[in-house]
Motif scaffolding. Sequence first.
Motif, PDB file in Angstrom:
ATOM      1  N   SER A 105       0.747  -1.110   0.097  1.00 15.97           N
ATOM      2  CA  SER A 105       0.057   0.011  -0.089  1.00 15.97           C
ATOM      3  C   SER A 105       0.940   1.313  -0.009  1.00 15.97           C
ATOM      4  CB  SER A 105      -0.986   0.039   1.262  1.00 15.97           C
ATOM      5  OG  SER A 105      -1.942  -1.054   1.044  1.00 15.97           O
ATOM      6  N   VAL A 106       1.878   1.096   0.735  1.00 15.87           N
ATOM      7  CA  VAL A 106       2.875   2.426   0.487  1.00 15.87           C
ATOM      8  C   VAL A 106       3.388   2.528  -0.870  1.00 15.87           C
ATOM      9  CG1 VAL A 106       5.241   3.204   1.409  1.00 15.87           C
ATOM     10  CG2 VAL A 106       3.645   2.107   3.112  1.00 15.87           C
ATOM     11  N   MET A 107       3.890   1.458  -1.266  1.00 20.17           N
ATOM     12  CA  MET A 107       4.684   1.462  -2.696  1.00 20.17           C
ATOM     13  C   MET A 107       3.332   1.813  -3.926  1.00 20.17           C
ATOM     14  SD  MET A 107       7.485   1.469  -1.747  1.00 20.17           S
ATOM     15  CE  MET A 107       8.378   1.345  -3.457  1.00 20.17           C
ATOM     16  N   LYS A 108       2.176   1.666  -3.565  1.00 21.21           N
ATOM     17  CA  LYS A 108       1.122   2.034  -4.422  1.00 21.21           C
ATOM     18  C   LYS A 108       1.156   3.849  -4.361  1.00 21.21           C
ATOM     19  CE  LYS A 108      -2.636  -0.069  -5.224  1.00 21.21           C
ATOM     20  NZ  LYS A 108      -2.356  -0.463  -6.647  1.00 21.21           N
ATOM     21  N   TYR A 124       4.620  14.398   6.368  1.00 15.24           N
ATOM     22  CA  TYR A 124       3.109  13.607   6.152  1.00 15.24           C
ATOM     23  C   TYR A 124       2.528  13.510   7.476  1.00 15.24           C
ATOM     24  CZ  TYR A 124       5.318  12.573   1.657  1.00 15.24           C
ATOM     25  OH  TYR A 124       6.025  12.484   0.371  1.00 15.24           O
ATOM     26  N   LEU A 125       3.300  13.395   8.833  1.00 16.53           N
ATOM     27  CA  LEU A 125       2.884  13.398   9.921  1.00 16.53           C
ATOM     28  C   LEU A 125       3.328  14.477  10.786  1.00 16.53           C
ATOM     29  CD1 LEU A 125       3.208   9.563  10.720  1.00 16.53           C
ATOM     30  CD2 LEU A 125       1.201  10.717   9.811  1.00 16.53           C
ATOM     31  N   PRO A 126       2.755  15.585  10.593  1.00 18.47           N
ATOM     32  CA  PRO A 126       3.399  16.746  11.394  1.00 18.47           C
ATOM     33  C   PRO A 126       3.630  16.788  12.964  1.00 18.47           C
ATOM     34  CG  PRO A 126       1.741  17.373   9.971  1.00 18.47           C
ATOM     35  CD  PRO A 126       1.484  16.090   9.942  1.00 18.47           C
ATOM     36  N   GLU A 127       2.972  15.906  13.426  1.00 17.96           N
ATOM     37  CA  GLU A 127       3.140  15.623  14.814  1.00 17.96           C
ATOM     38  C   GLU A 127       4.194  14.574  15.129  1.00 17.96           C
ATOM     39  OE1 GLU A 127      -0.095  12.572  13.669  1.00 17.96           O
ATOM     40  OE2 GLU A 127       0.965  14.448  13.028  1.00 17.96           O
ATOM     41  N   PHE A 128       5.053  14.252  13.943  1.00 19.14           N
ATOM     42  CA  PHE A 128       5.906  13.140  14.250  1.00 19.14           C
ATOM     43  C   PHE A 128       7.197  13.435  15.218  1.00 19.14           C
ATOM     44  CE2 PHE A 128       9.616  10.759  13.101  1.00 19.14           C
ATOM     45  CZ  PHE A 128       9.293   9.177  13.149  1.00 19.14           C
ATOM     46  N   ALA A 204       1.546   3.127   8.240  1.00 13.48           N
ATOM     47  CA  ALA A 204       0.026   2.797   8.154  1.00 13.48           C
ATOM     48  C   ALA A 204      -0.571   4.226   8.411  1.00 13.48           C
ATOM     49  CB  ALA A 204      -0.158   1.861   9.383  1.00 13.48           C
ATOM     50  N   LEU A 205       0.033   5.053   9.451  1.00 17.26           N
ATOM     51  CA  LEU A 205      -0.883   6.358   9.644  1.00 17.26           C
ATOM     52  C   LEU A 205      -0.340   7.252   8.556  1.00 17.26           C
ATOM     53  CD1 LEU A 205      -2.355   7.631  11.983  1.00 17.26           C
ATOM     54  CD2 LEU A 205      -0.241   8.496  12.786  1.00 17.26           C
ATOM     55  N   ILE A 206       0.896   7.215   7.689  1.00 16.21           N
ATOM     56  CA  ILE A 206       0.699   7.935   6.565  1.00 16.21           C
ATOM     57  C   ILE A 206      -0.187   7.686   5.641  1.00 16.21           C
ATOM     58  CG2 ILE A 206       2.445   8.551   4.680  1.00 16.21           C
ATOM     59  CD1 ILE A 206       4.779   8.343   6.775  1.00 16.21           C
ATOM     60  N   VAL A 207      -0.173   6.250   5.304  1.00 21.60           N
ATOM     61  CA  VAL A 207      -1.326   5.590   4.379  1.00 21.60           C
ATOM     62  C   VAL A 207      -2.607   6.116   4.664  1.00 21.60           C
ATOM     63  CG1 VAL A 207      -2.155   3.463   3.441  1.00 21.60           C
ATOM     64  CG2 VAL A 207       0.127   3.694   3.795  1.00 21.60           C
ATOM     65  N   GLU A 208      -3.031   6.188   5.801  1.00 19.21           N
ATOM     66  CA  GLU A 208      -4.124   6.456   6.296  1.00 19.21           C
ATOM     67  C   GLU A 208      -4.582   7.940   6.046  1.00 19.21           C
ATOM     68  OE1 GLU A 208      -5.740   3.540   9.866  1.00 19.21           O
ATOM     69  OE2 GLU A 208      -5.308   5.767  10.303  1.00 19.21           O
ATOM     70  N   ALA A 216      -6.922  -1.014   7.770  1.00 21.92           N
ATOM     71  CA  ALA A 216      -7.660  -2.026   7.321  1.00 21.92           C
ATOM     72  C   ALA A 216      -8.295  -2.102   5.807  1.00 21.92           C
ATOM     73  CB  ALA A 216      -8.614  -2.273   8.334  1.00 21.92           C
ATOM     74  N   MET A 217      -9.163  -0.992   5.684  1.00 22.89           N
ATOM     75  CA  MET A 217      -9.815  -0.648   4.488  1.00 22.89           C
ATOM     76  C   MET A 217      -9.016  -0.564   3.344  1.00 22.89           C
ATOM     77  SD  MET A 217     -12.695   1.781   5.527  1.00 22.89           S
ATOM     78  CE  MET A 217     -13.592   1.774   3.937  1.00 22.89           C
ATOM     79  N   VAL A 218      -7.777   0.194   3.618  1.00 22.83           N
ATOM     80  CA  VAL A 218      -6.763   0.082   2.434  1.00 22.83           C
ATOM     81  C   VAL A 218      -6.307  -1.119   1.770  1.00 22.83           C
ATOM     82  CG1 VAL A 218      -4.645   1.279   1.628  1.00 22.83           C
ATOM     83  CG2 VAL A 218      -6.320   2.540   3.264  1.00 22.83           C
TER      84      VAL A 218
END
Length: 380
Positions: A105-108, A124-128, A204-208, A216-218
């Motif tokens: 999913s990341v590579m897509k 992608y995650l400003p809070e990181f 996974a959070l980046i993908v979401e 899970a849906m992705v």
Amino acid sequence: MGRRRSCGSMRTAAALWAALMAAAVGCTGEPPPPQPDEPAAFALLEGFSARMVEEGAPAVVVSVRNKGEAWTHAAGVRNLESAEPATVADPVHVGTITESMVAVSVMKLVEEGRLDLDGQVSAYLPEFGTLLQPPGPVSVRQLLTHESGIPDFTVPLLASGRWEERMNRPLSLEEQLALAGTVPWDGRLARIFDYSRSNYAALALIVERLRGQDIAMVLAADTAGPLGLAKTRLGGSPATAMIHGYITVEGMRQDAGMPVWLAEVPSNGAVSTVEEVNTFYAALLQGRLLAPDTVTAMKGGYSQYYGFALRRWNNTCNNRFYYGLPGDVDGYGTVAMTSEDGSKQLAMTVAYPPAPPTLEFNPLIHEMQEVAQEAMNSLC
């Protein structure tokens, strides 16, 4: 070739449930000798399975595909309460193999130009940065290859209370990273493989965030749906006919088959079957999920044994490699190996003999890899 079940002799009186499982599949004595036309690989796998059951493993399931032919094996029981015989169609927790699905999913997103592997995670995650306070910039690529140095969130999780309490409460991706943020980050970034489950929580959070859907849906849209994997999922209602793994806590056996916390853990939370795991890796390596150049990138460099959620083993049949992952999680070990062209595959799950939970990989996962590699290399 068909399905064969085998059990070892019950020489260990202390392994009471092993005797129960042997009775459930109707086996006595030593494993049957190999048939005259049966490859040595299958006798090796049956012998390993029989020994695992004898040593207390609730179940062992194996699926082998070789040049259009299939061989499957199941021994033991779905669970120790009902003692129903296990089958290769039964779902199991596949542990770290989940990461290969997340990596797809990341590579897509990379293929679509929406994600830059060398971009900073904080873009992608400003809070990181504020949440985890890394000692320097961290790239998406470093998350994929476990080279970020990010602390593993399961360290504080394991120390947060009793196993029954920890494992039976939901744990969102944000909570996983927040837990990682309670552990001081090493003063330097890892730069080399340093396994941490937090890497895939961040991915996974980046993908979401980019897809606008939960992970899970992705995964269902990117992998399970296109390949028709009816029993492969992350989260959702527990499967009724699944193989249960077990652990021991303070000397008491605990069922690890349906822990709530794994429902949103992209490092090792997926449920699948050994046959569907084989279908997934064949599709990935044959370029049916991603472009060929992307698959090549996922394999890593020639001198690397680990790429983007793909580990490799030596294929002595052609002096090339098998690709896949070992998958380890409380109560279960899974090993999946697939040749580069997808024509030869092995996926095996052992519901481990019950033992206390640990942050380290169960030592049996290493033996499983050795047995699987030997079996694959004998099928030249």
